[in-house]
Design a protein around this motif. Sequence first.
Motif, PDB file in Angstrom:
ATOM      1  N   VAL A   1       0.990  -1.319   0.222  1.00  0.00           N
ATOM      2  CA  VAL A   1      -0.005   0.240  -0.121  1.00  0.00           C
ATOM      3  C   VAL A   1       0.709   0.702  -0.013  1.00  0.00           C
ATOM      4  N   ALA A   2       1.675   1.307   0.808  1.00  0.00           N
ATOM      5  CA  ALA A   2       2.851   2.640   0.757  1.00  0.00           C
ATOM      6  C   ALA A   2       3.670   2.387  -0.506  1.00  0.00           C
ATOM      7  N   GLY A   3       3.126   1.259  -0.798  1.00  0.00           N
ATOM      8  CA  GLY A   3       4.740   1.331  -2.533  1.00  0.00           C
ATOM      9  C   GLY A   3       3.674   1.784  -3.631  1.00  0.00           C
ATOM     10  N   SER A   4       2.357   1.349  -3.119  1.00  0.00           N
ATOM     11  CA  SER A   4       1.354   1.975  -4.296  1.00  0.00           C
ATOM     12  C   SER A   4       1.500   3.513  -4.633  1.00  0.00           C
ATOM     13  N   ILE A   5       1.396   3.925  -3.562  1.00  0.00           N
ATOM     14  CA  ILE A   5       1.258   5.915  -2.779  1.00  0.00           C
ATOM     15  C   ILE A   5       2.618   7.018  -3.498  1.00  0.00           C
ATOM     16  N   TYR A   6       3.987   5.600  -2.933  1.00  0.00           N
ATOM     17  CA  TYR A   6       4.973   6.211  -3.403  1.00  0.00           C
ATOM     18  C   TYR A   6       5.019   6.090  -5.201  1.00  0.00           C
ATOM     19  N   THR A   7       4.808   4.844  -5.499  1.00  0.00           N
ATOM     20  CA  THR A   7       4.545   4.750  -7.224  1.00  0.00           C
ATOM     21  C   THR A   7       4.309   6.220  -7.804  1.00  0.00           C
ATOM     22  N   LEU A   8       3.179   6.650  -7.134  1.00  0.00           N
ATOM     23  CA  LEU A   8       2.709   8.133  -7.984  1.00  0.00           C
ATOM     24  C   LEU A   8       3.287   9.208  -7.985  1.00  0.00           C
ATOM     25  N   ILE A   9       3.923   9.420  -6.538  1.00  0.00           N
ATOM     26  CA  ILE A   9       4.782  10.552  -6.366  1.00  0.00           C
ATOM     27  C   ILE A   9       6.171  10.278  -7.346  1.00  0.00           C
ATOM     28  N   ALA A  10       7.036   9.296  -7.310  1.00  0.00           N
ATOM     29  CA  ALA A  10       7.561   9.556  -7.782  1.00  0.00           C
ATOM     30  C   ALA A  10       7.844   9.613  -9.536  1.00  0.00           C
ATOM     31  N   LEU A  11       7.146   8.344 -10.053  1.00  0.00           N
ATOM     32  CA  LEU A  11       6.635   8.845 -11.787  1.00  0.00           C
ATOM     33  C   LEU A  11       6.079  10.366 -11.682  1.00  0.00           C
ATOM     34  N   SER A  12       5.016  10.734 -10.842  1.00  0.00           N
ATOM     35  CA  SER A  12       4.991  12.428 -11.099  1.00  0.00           C
ATOM     36  C   SER A  12       6.653  13.424 -11.061  1.00  0.00           C
ATOM     37  N   TYR A  13       7.138  12.944 -10.400  1.00  0.00           N
ATOM     38  CA  TYR A  13       8.857  13.489 -10.276  1.00  0.00           C
ATOM     39  C   TYR A  13       9.426  12.642 -11.319  1.00  0.00           C
ATOM     40  N   ASN A  14       9.463  12.102 -11.657  1.00  0.00           N
ATOM     41  CA  ASN A  14      10.482  11.502 -12.533  1.00  0.00           C
ATOM     42  C   ASN A  14       9.491  12.635 -14.172  1.00  0.00           C
TER      43      ASN A  14
END
Lengths: 249, 289, 288
Positions: free
Chosen positions: B14-27
């Motif tokens: 669950v944490a990873g799924s949230i980090y994913t959105l942040i990471a993708l958008s940041y990148n």
Amino acid sequence: MTMIKIHNLRKRFGRADVVNNFSAEIFKNTIVGFVGPNGSGKSTVINLLTGVETIDHGDIYISDILVKNKKKLINNYSFNISRTYQDPRIFDQMSVLENVLIVLNKRKVLSSFFETKKPFNSSKVEEVLRKVDLWGKRSALAGDLSYGQRKILEFARVLAMDTRICIFDEPFAGLFAEMKLIVSELILDLKASGKTVVLIEHDMDQIVKLADYVLVMNAGKLIAKGKPSKILSRNDILDIYIGKDLHEK
Amino acid sequence: MNSILPQLLINGIVAGSIYTLIALSYNLIFKLTKFSNLAHGGVLMIGSYVALYLTQNSLANLWISGLVGMVLAGCGGFIIEKTTFLPLRKKGASSMVLFIASLGVMMIIQAIIVIIFSNQSWNLLSIDTISVTYSIFGGLISNTQVLILLIDVIAILILTALFKLTLFGKIVKAIGDDAETAKVIGIDTEKYTGIVVFIASSIVGLAGILISLDAGMEPSIGLGFLFKGIIASIIGGANNFLGPVVGAFFLGLIENVGIWKLRGEWKDVIAFVVLILYLSFRKIKTLKE
Amino acid sequence: MEYLIHLAILLSIYAILGISLNLLLGYTGLISLTHASFFGMGAYVTALLLVHTKTSFLLSVLLGVILVMPISTFLGMISDQFNKNDYMLVSLGLNVIIFGLFNNLSNLTNGALGISGIPRPVLFNIDFSSNSNYLLLALVLLLLIYLFSHYIVRTSFGRVLKTIREDENVSKSFGFNTRYYKLVIFVITASMAAVSGSLYASYFSYIDPSSFSVTTSMLILSITIIGGLASLPGTLIGTLFFILFPELLRFVGIPSEEVFQLRQLMFGLIIVLLMMHRPQGFMGKYKL
């Protein structure tokens, strides 16, 4: 005596051998002109010599000491070399005075910690800056100078460093006529004081005037060497500069 | 002992799924603008707090609030890009100048949020929302968390499709690889950067909304979540489009499994230790070459 | 009057921090978000020693510096391996990690509960419980550090730092071991931050990890940038502004809870405007 010996130097960028089996000798206390069209690899050879790039293959000996520049970039200072760049690399947000003063600094951390500005070597800085007519601008920020002045400043820095080998990359480009005269005089002075000078230039008048002999480079290779007057009147040399068709016309 | 591991894994996912959105958008933004944009963390909070405002004042239901939150986060990021970073880039500002400017923007956003909403933590779901937990592989997962995972997967799919399969995506990649050449061949880099910033900002706003659904949001953690996203995108590999996704889930898992023997407050420490270890190994690797 | 003394003490503490960061960023061109951690280390060493032992204040300051030196040496060495972008993230990461340690090593630091009852020093038969005496102590330390920094900047050492900021490779080609220079200034500035931390701990008599977080690092950074990079007087002005601005807000009737947020808002705004129009800060000599 050979000051610099270059043997089978090779450097590749991407898929191109920018320097391709280049060999040359530079003798002590001479002014060597290093010429060739843009893109021939001259600047790269100099970069390899002065530790800006790493060597792919080949050897460079400076004063008979092998330059180990394949993994780690060498330090000019330890080989008693100073140089200027085609586009001057001076310290923009420091003053003209400080740009020259820095090369007279003590090098070691501890000794530089206890060396304050006032007492040391300001006479040498003044002498050098006066020679290039920049003493009046000594408090100006180097970044505020004109292009020609920046080149001169870098040149002055080399003078101040007083190294055995001085390398100049197109020092005359962008200078007014009066300044070109001063610079050429200063280069002759360098030779007179025993130094070895390497001069990359496109301005053939200067080469003829100053150089003891020239090295001609094209497409990564050394294609000619000898006295300037002889080399530069050769048709094949002129060809590579002007382009064969134009010359034939 | 074995009974807690599945729970940790679920939490990690669950944490990873949230980090994913942040990471993708940041990148996405990093590839185009080439600097570490701290304001992205502020935009995350815009999404969350807009949704909060709407639900708290009963102006809209959860779904509409979330959508509006995303859109306004997108607008926020877009406005920041056009008013602050674009003019700076045009002036030739260095990446450090841009970084510090983004710090300033982040400070502004955070301060405004605290002034309006105060420092307290809050959750998007009201107390009387019915929460159902499912038992799966020995751990518990709530319906909210399932929802988060679903939204996350949908978002990843849409983004991947948009950026890998369409012409738009190819143009964006070209700009990221070599903006100068792209301009020369006639691509309006500013326009495309603006669009990507809007999309990325709404995605990170969505992340903020999801965070508020899960553990709750408070003004001080926006930046922290951004850093998790940055770490995830670095360790996952910024060059691959889906690299940040891998990094994000890896980070989420290692954080949650890592606190098995330690207390929960060590999560941030673990994340940054992972980052430093990764960067060190990468440096050692390049030195060997 | 008492209140002014309080502000002056705050000024001294934060000015030292600002100066340390200015030496690092303004003169050497290295951005560090870890200095709040060194601030914290100095604070915790002093706090623990003064509360649990009979160590004198000045000795605790010295021990704080002694603790910080090897740690900052190590951190400085590993940070040097990274390029600029990664370096910022690494220094941030170190701040978070050390903050985590402050928070979680409760046996040592009492965790989030903090350490209270830190006494004021008694030195040379002067009791520093009175704020006016403490101000003297703080000002003396500030003066010493200011003069020391002023000296560093005037030396050849300081000049080399500037060349590292301008073009490190050219500086190296002149024969300067830039890695070593960077390390030395990093350790010096970290030690200064530790001294400031000791001052902080004894003054407020209570510390907890929240004063040493990433937010603190960013605030110190703002002070340095706004006051002016590569300008020591600029840092004093920046710190003055930092301390006085909330007072100004209180004066015009803004409630206390909002005052610090408005300061952050103002500072953020100023930073953005400065970056756009005057990147060297108010009195700065160096543009980023």
